[in-house]
Scaffold this active site. Structure first.
Site, mmCIF file in Angstrom:
data_model
loop_
_atom_site.group_PDB
_atom_site.id
_atom_site.type_symbol
_atom_site.label_atom_id
_atom_site.label_comp_id
_atom_site.label_asym_id
_atom_site.label_seq_id
_atom_site.Cartn_x
_atom_site.Cartn_y
_atom_site.Cartn_z
ATOM 1 N N ARG A 74 63.655 -64.837 3.139
ATOM 2 C CA ARG A 74 64.470 -66.100 3.743
ATOM 3 C C ARG A 74 64.232 -67.144 2.809
ATOM 4 O O ARG A 74 63.229 -67.501 2.067
ATOM 5 C CB ARG A 74 63.571 -66.205 5.005
ATOM 6 C CG ARG A 74 63.944 -65.523 6.012
ATOM 7 C CD ARG A 74 63.239 -65.649 7.557
ATOM 8 N NE ARG A 74 61.826 -65.738 7.372
ATOM 9 C CZ ARG A 74 61.012 -66.543 7.009
ATOM 10 N NH1 ARG A 74 61.344 -67.791 6.959
ATOM 11 N NH2 ARG A 74 59.884 -66.452 7.001
ATOM 12 N N TYR A 209 70.062 -60.306 3.101
ATOM 13 C CA TYR A 209 68.509 -59.698 3.361
ATOM 14 C C TYR A 209 67.993 -60.076 4.423
ATOM 15 O O TYR A 209 68.072 -61.453 4.681
ATOM 16 C CB TYR A 209 67.761 -60.286 2.082
ATOM 17 C CG TYR A 209 66.447 -59.739 2.227
ATOM 18 C CD1 TYR A 209 65.963 -58.600 1.780
ATOM 19 C CD2 TYR A 209 65.339 -60.361 2.729
ATOM 20 C CE1 TYR A 209 64.844 -57.984 1.907
ATOM 21 C CE2 TYR A 209 64.032 -59.823 2.915
ATOM 22 C CZ TYR A 209 63.972 -58.755 2.595
ATOM 23 O OH TYR A 209 62.383 -58.234 2.472
ATOM 24 N N SER A 261 54.637 -65.380 8.999
ATOM 25 C CA SER A 261 55.311 -64.325 8.454
ATOM 26 C C SER A 261 54.294 -63.573 7.157
ATOM 27 O O SER A 261 53.583 -64.448 6.549
ATOM 28 C CB SER A 261 56.512 -64.818 7.587
ATOM 29 O OG SER A 261 57.309 -65.268 8.433
ATOM 30 N N SER A 263 51.453 -62.168 7.576
ATOM 31 C CA SER A 263 50.158 -62.485 7.739
ATOM 32 C C SER A 263 49.427 -61.658 8.961
ATOM 33 O O SER A 263 48.510 -61.714 9.254
ATOM 34 C CB SER A 263 49.992 -64.018 8.338
ATOM 35 O OG SER A 263 50.333 -64.769 7.379
ATOM 36 N N LYS A 265 50.814 -59.501 11.659
ATOM 37 C CA LYS A 265 51.465 -59.091 13.194
ATOM 38 C C LYS A 265 51.490 -57.819 13.148
ATOM 39 O O LYS A 265 51.229 -56.764 14.086
ATOM 40 C CB LYS A 265 52.470 -59.964 13.387
ATOM 41 C CG LYS A 265 52.295 -61.545 13.479
ATOM 42 C CD LYS A 265 53.517 -62.205 13.897
ATOM 43 C CE LYS A 265 54.694 -61.996 13.176
ATOM 44 N NZ LYS A 265 54.401 -62.720 11.698
ATOM 45 N N SER A 389 58.588 -56.582 -0.340
ATOM 46 C CA SER A 389 59.933 -55.265 0.090
ATOM 47 C C SER A 389 59.494 -54.913 1.350
ATOM 48 O O SER A 389 58.350 -55.074 2.063
ATOM 49 C CB SER A 389 59.343 -54.406 -0.915
ATOM 50 O OG SER A 389 57.937 -54.113 -1.202
ATOM 51 N N ARG A 390 60.128 -54.210 2.086
ATOM 52 C CA ARG A 390 60.050 -53.818 3.512
ATOM 53 C C ARG A 390 60.515 -52.204 3.701
ATOM 54 O O ARG A 390 61.260 -51.865 2.923
ATOM 55 C CB ARG A 390 60.707 -54.844 4.312
ATOM 56 C CG ARG A 390 60.645 -56.273 4.168
ATOM 57 C CD ARG A 390 59.757 -57.063 5.230
ATOM 58 N NE ARG A 390 59.254 -58.219 4.945
ATOM 59 C CZ ARG A 390 58.855 -59.041 5.871
ATOM 60 N NH1 ARG A 390 58.609 -58.548 7.297
ATOM 61 N NH2 ARG A 390 58.483 -60.251 5.793
ATOM 62 N N ARG A 421 46.590 -66.810 7.227
ATOM 63 C CA ARG A 421 45.795 -66.800 6.067
ATOM 64 C C ARG A 421 44.997 -68.159 5.716
ATOM 65 O O ARG A 421 45.598 -68.991 5.336
ATOM 66 C CB ARG A 421 46.688 -66.393 4.895
ATOM 67 C CG ARG A 421 47.278 -64.958 5.107
ATOM 68 C CD ARG A 421 48.207 -64.668 4.121
ATOM 69 N NE ARG A 421 48.620 -63.410 4.209
ATOM 70 C CZ ARG A 421 48.058 -62.119 3.655
ATOM 71 N NH1 ARG A 421 47.321 -62.327 2.604
ATOM 72 N NH2 ARG A 421 48.805 -61.156 3.788
ATOM 73 N N TYR A 514 42.371 -55.355 9.134
ATOM 74 C CA TYR A 514 42.959 -54.191 9.678
ATOM 75 C C TYR A 514 42.283 -53.632 11.151
ATOM 76 O O TYR A 514 42.061 -54.386 11.900
ATOM 77 C CB TYR A 514 43.178 -53.146 8.482
ATOM 78 C CG TYR A 514 43.810 -53.497 7.457
ATOM 79 C CD1 TYR A 514 45.247 -53.810 7.283
ATOM 80 C CD2 TYR A 514 43.134 -54.035 6.185
ATOM 81 C CE1 TYR A 514 45.909 -54.079 6.450
ATOM 82 C CE2 TYR A 514 43.929 -54.474 5.159
ATOM 83 C CZ TYR A 514 45.316 -54.740 5.193
ATOM 84 O OH TYR A 514 46.104 -55.018 4.091
HETATM 85 P P1 GTP Z 1 56.281 -60.515 8.933
HETATM 86 O O1 GTP Z 1 57.128 -59.332 9.274
HETATM 87 O O2 GTP Z 1 56.809 -61.258 7.778
HETATM 88 O O3 GTP Z 1 56.626 -61.388 10.138
HETATM 89 O O4 GTP Z 1 54.733 -60.147 8.833
HETATM 90 P P2 GTP Z 1 53.759 -59.758 9.718
HETATM 91 O O5 GTP Z 1 52.855 -60.999 10.270
HETATM 92 O O6 GTP Z 1 54.109 -58.689 10.763
HETATM 93 O O7 GTP Z 1 52.612 -59.134 8.461
HETATM 94 P P3 GTP Z 1 52.247 -57.871 8.241
HETATM 95 O O8 GTP Z 1 51.440 -57.091 9.412
HETATM 96 O O9 GTP Z 1 53.322 -56.871 7.766
HETATM 97 O O10 GTP Z 1 51.260 -58.125 6.993
HETATM 98 C C1 GTP Z 1 51.554 -58.643 5.867
HETATM 99 C C2 GTP Z 1 50.606 -58.225 4.710
HETATM 100 O O11 GTP Z 1 49.122 -58.496 5.237
HETATM 101 C C3 GTP Z 1 50.665 -56.929 4.326
HETATM 102 O O12 GTP Z 1 50.542 -56.832 3.117
HETATM 103 C C4 GTP Z 1 49.115 -56.174 4.970
HETATM 104 O O13 GTP Z 1 48.756 -55.239 4.317
HETATM 105 C C5 GTP Z 1 48.402 -57.713 5.020
HETATM 106 N N1 GTP Z 1 47.560 -57.479 6.145
HETATM 107 C C6 GTP Z 1 47.687 -57.443 7.322
HETATM 108 N N2 GTP Z 1 46.454 -57.502 8.276
HETATM 109 C C7 GTP Z 1 45.575 -57.785 7.300
HETATM 110 C C8 GTP Z 1 44.048 -57.709 7.432
HETATM 111 O O14 GTP Z 1 43.581 -57.727 8.336
HETATM 112 N N3 GTP Z 1 43.487 -58.160 6.320
HETATM 113 C C9 GTP Z 1 43.862 -58.341 5.053
HETATM 114 N N4 GTP Z 1 43.378 -58.212 3.901
HETATM 115 N N5 GTP Z 1 45.323 -58.003 4.970
HETATM 116 C C10 GTP Z 1 46.152 -57.820 6.011
HETATM 117 C C1 SPV Z 2 59.545 -62.902 8.703
HETATM 118 O O1 SPV Z 2 59.851 -63.641 7.404
HETATM 119 O O2 SPV Z 2 58.970 -63.547 9.480
HETATM 120 C C2 SPV Z 2 60.315 -61.620 8.939
HETATM 121 C C3 SPV Z 2 61.092 -60.951 7.950
HETATM 122 O O3 SPV Z 2 59.741 -61.139 10.022
HETATM 123 S S1 SPV Z 2 62.536 -61.659 7.960
HETATM 124 O O4 SPV Z 2 63.386 -60.759 8.888
HETATM 125 O O5 SPV Z 2 63.209 -61.494 6.623
HETATM 126 O O6 SPV Z 2 62.561 -63.156 8.498
HETATM 127 MN MN MN Z 3 58.276 -62.393 11.152
#
Ligand code: GTP
Ligand code: SPV
Ligand code: MN
EC number: 4.1.1.32
Length: 606
Positions: A74, A209, A261, A263, A265, A389-390, A421, A514
């Site tokens: 974004r 994207y 984002s 972090s 979820k 990358s997704r 974070r 995790y």
């Molecule tokens: P968006 O889709 O961008 O909104 O992201 P999200 O908040 O869903 O994040 P997602 O769960 O995809 O995690 C993002 C990154 O953080 C990935 O590379 C994960 O491997 C890492 N991650 C997630 N949970 C943890 C955790 O508990 N500890 C650590 N060290 N890394 C984590």
């Molecule tokens: C985010 O960045 O919080 C996402 C991915 O969930 S995007 O669809 O690119 O906004």
């Molecule tokens: Mn998001």
């Protein structure tokens, strides 16, 4: 010349308002053909994309796409919320008058789809039949078949979702633009991603994207949705939503929460209970990125996930960190990978944190499409995959998807958590009983920005409720809206702040994260039930060490635990000064929020 109305007739698109809108934009964009799509068109459009090179095969029933190398996340500084009322201006929503932005976008889009097909994507961002249906319908027009395939996965797509709605739909126009000539990131940047919130119109130009291009997801599902929610009494948040069942007691809890984002979820919503806790707890996935939340007629806070799929971060996704995600992207599920590393000979994909790096470099291309084997010594350490990358997969493919993930009634929400974070200060978890203090905590969520937004990784910043990039109106009004909506709930949702990312002096994460993240959440629900008392601190209630289930945690984690269960008072006192400055930027901050701030500050000084 295509006869648009004949195409719409053949597709059974009868909604007159939608038809007029399609005709209008077909003329503006100068597209050559028009096509109405539904989810049933997926297999055919996959073939189209494979033939024109938008997709490459990535093993059986999986696909790979590469976006333009300056178009991989974004672009926050190009993203604007426009309305006709300057009172909608906030600190983060990049507000501009719609009278200024609409003509700009129309000019940029005029003739910009020449020679292309305009795809009409009628979609619904909600389980069908929900009380919020009329806010959830939209029609995306796009000149990009890859965007159509992503939208089919991420939203419910078909004419039946919009035919009966009259003018109650979001107009969402996406024009890709000439990506190599848009000056991305330069003073001459031509991209604009505009939500005209008070006209329920989204105009995005200059990207293919993610959140820049799949307009149902971020632009409608978050920005437009939160504006509509403000005017109509519900909340729209960048939240995951999960359920935890305790099979021993039969109790079930649903927790939603906002982390900025990239972090955590998706990882949390897909988590399995730690092995060491046996099979007592079961985690169910409702949603991983967006929740729409309201209070029902019985005073119960409820929420659902408006999405149909998962657009998950690939980095560090592997069998150990997120086995559920790995199962959800198995061969044959129609998964689309974007900007991972790709082997043009074997069709394999790889990303950092996927497992051992392939040693045989034959056929491997990095995310830009450059041959890994040709890298110079200097380039050797560069990432193979883009950090943002997704993978895109539907919720039906997620093994722990709840049976009612698609229930239009949503589910009761028992807990609301915020996190991000944060390398110091924030403990593993602190529970907050008071509504205003909970909202205050969300409003002052501070975290390191990630690679999900261009050029910001690692920057410490406040990200209110994890909505900073998606805010559609002023932050003070936003806080008041939260107090109003959650204040109506009689089922006592508890708030908490969590942090999986505190680091030691050597830079290592002090908490394994995790699957282990379930442990503090279980404590939170016990605390809500009055089964544990926790330890009162000036910033909330933290677990006493022996209240956390520590079974099976390794030595290092046990040794680090005291640090992440400590409140560093001096650091917090310093933080309160920053928070004050942060809140002072906003207009209309409710008195309750200032009172909460002052209470916490006073507690810290006592
Ligand atoms: P968006 O889709 O961008 O909104 O992201 P999200 O908040 O869903 O994040 P997602 O769960 O995809 O995690 C993002 C990154 O953080 C990935 O590379 C994960 O491997 C890492 N991650 C997630 N949970 C943890 C955790 O508990 N500890 C650590 N060290 N890394 C984590
Ligand atoms: C985010 O960045 O919080 C996402 C991915 O969930 S995007 O669809 O690119 O906004
Ligand atoms: Mn998001």
């Amino acid at each position: 010349m295509t006869d648009v109305n004949t195409v719409l007739d053949q597709a059974g698109l009868t909604n007159e308002d939608v038809r007029a809108y399609v005709n209008e934009w077909f003329a503006i964009t100068g597209a050559e053909r028009v096509e109405v799509v539904s989810a049933a068109d997926d297999a055919r459009l996959i073939q189209v994309a494979l033939e024109n090179g938008d997709l490459l095969p990535a093993g059986e029933g999986s696909y790979f796409s590469r976006s333009y190398f300056k178009d991989t996340a974004r672009a926050e500084e190009r993203t604007i919320v426009a309305t006709s009322d300057e009172a909608d201006k906030g600190i983060y929503n990049n507000w501009k008058p719609s009278s200024e932005m609409k003509p700009k976008l129309i000019e940029l889009m005029t003739g910009a789809s020449k020679g292309k097909t305009m795809y009409v994507i009628p979609y619904l961002m909600a389980p069908a039949g929900s009380p919020l249906d009329k806010f959830a319908a939209g029609v995306e027009l796009t000149d990009n078949v890859g965007v159509v395939l992503q939208m089919i996965r991420m939203a419910r797509v078909g004419v039946d979702y919009i035919n009966h709605l009259g003018n109650d739909f979001v107009r969402a126009v996406h024009v890709t633009g000439d990506l190599p000539n848009l000056g991305q990131g330069t003073p001459d940047d031509k991209r604009y991603f505009v939500t005209v919130a008070d006209e329920r119109t989204i105009l995005h130009f200059g990207s293919s994207y993610g959140g820049n291009a799949l307009l149902g997801k971020i632009a409608h599902g978050l920005r437009q949705g939160s504006y509509d929610g403000w005017k109509n009494g519900f909340l729209v948040e960048q939240f995951m939503l999960l359920g935890i069942t305790d099979k021993e007691t039969g109790k079930k809890y649903n927790i939603c929460g906002g982390f900025p984002s990239a972090s955590g979820k998706t990882n949390l919503a897909m988590t399995l209970s730690p092995d060491a806790l046996g099979d007592r707890y079961y985690v169910e996935f409702y949603g991983d990125d967006i929740a729409w939340i309201w209070v029902d007629d019985n005073g119960v806070l409820r929420g659902f996930n408006p999405e149909n799929g998962v657009f998950g971060v690939a980095k560090d996704t592997n069998e150990h960190t997120n086995p559920t995600a790995i199962d959800s992207i198995k061969p044959g599920l129609g998964v689309i990978y974007t900007n991972v590393a790709y082997n043009e000979k074997t069709q394999a994909v790889w990303w950092e944190g996927r497992g051992d790096k392939p040693t045989d470099l034959d056929g491997w291309l990095d995310w830009k499409g450059e041959r890994i084997a040709d890298r110079t010594a200097e380039q050797a350490d560069e990432n193979w995959a883009h950090p943002n990358s997704r993978f895109t997969t539907t919720i039906a493919n997620v093994p722990n998807a709840a049976e009612q993930w698609d229930d239009p009634a949503g589910v009761e929400i028992h807990g609301i958590i915020f996190g991000g974070r944060t390398r110091d200060r924030e403990p593993l978890i602190r529970a907050i009983n008071d509504l205003a203090e909970g909202v205050y905590d969300g409003l002052t969520l501070g975290a390191e920005a990630t690679f999900a937004a261009d050029g910001l990784e690692g920057v410490l910043r406040y990200d209110p409720m994890s909505m900073r990039p998606f805010m559609s109106y002023g932050e003070g009004d936003y806080a008041q809206h939260w107090l109003n909506v959650v204040g109506k709930a009689t089922n006592n949702p508890i708030f908490a702040h969590v942090n999986w990312f505190q680091r030691g002096e050597d830079g290592r994460f002090l908490w394994p994260g995790y699957r282990e993240n379930l442990r503090p959440l279980l404590w939170l629900m016990q605390y809500r039930n009055g089964e544990v008392t926790g330890v009162e601190t000036p910033v909330g209630v933290i677990p006493a060490r022996d209240e956390l289930n520590l079974e099976g945690l390794d030595e290092q984690t046990l040794a680090d635990l005291d640090t992440i269960l400590t409140i560093d008072t001096a650091r917090w006192q310093q933080e309160m000064g920053y928070r004050k400055e942060h809140l002072e930027q906003f207009t209309n901050v409710p008195a309750e929020i200032w009172e909460a701030h002052n209470r916490v500050a006073k507690n810290l000084d006592a």
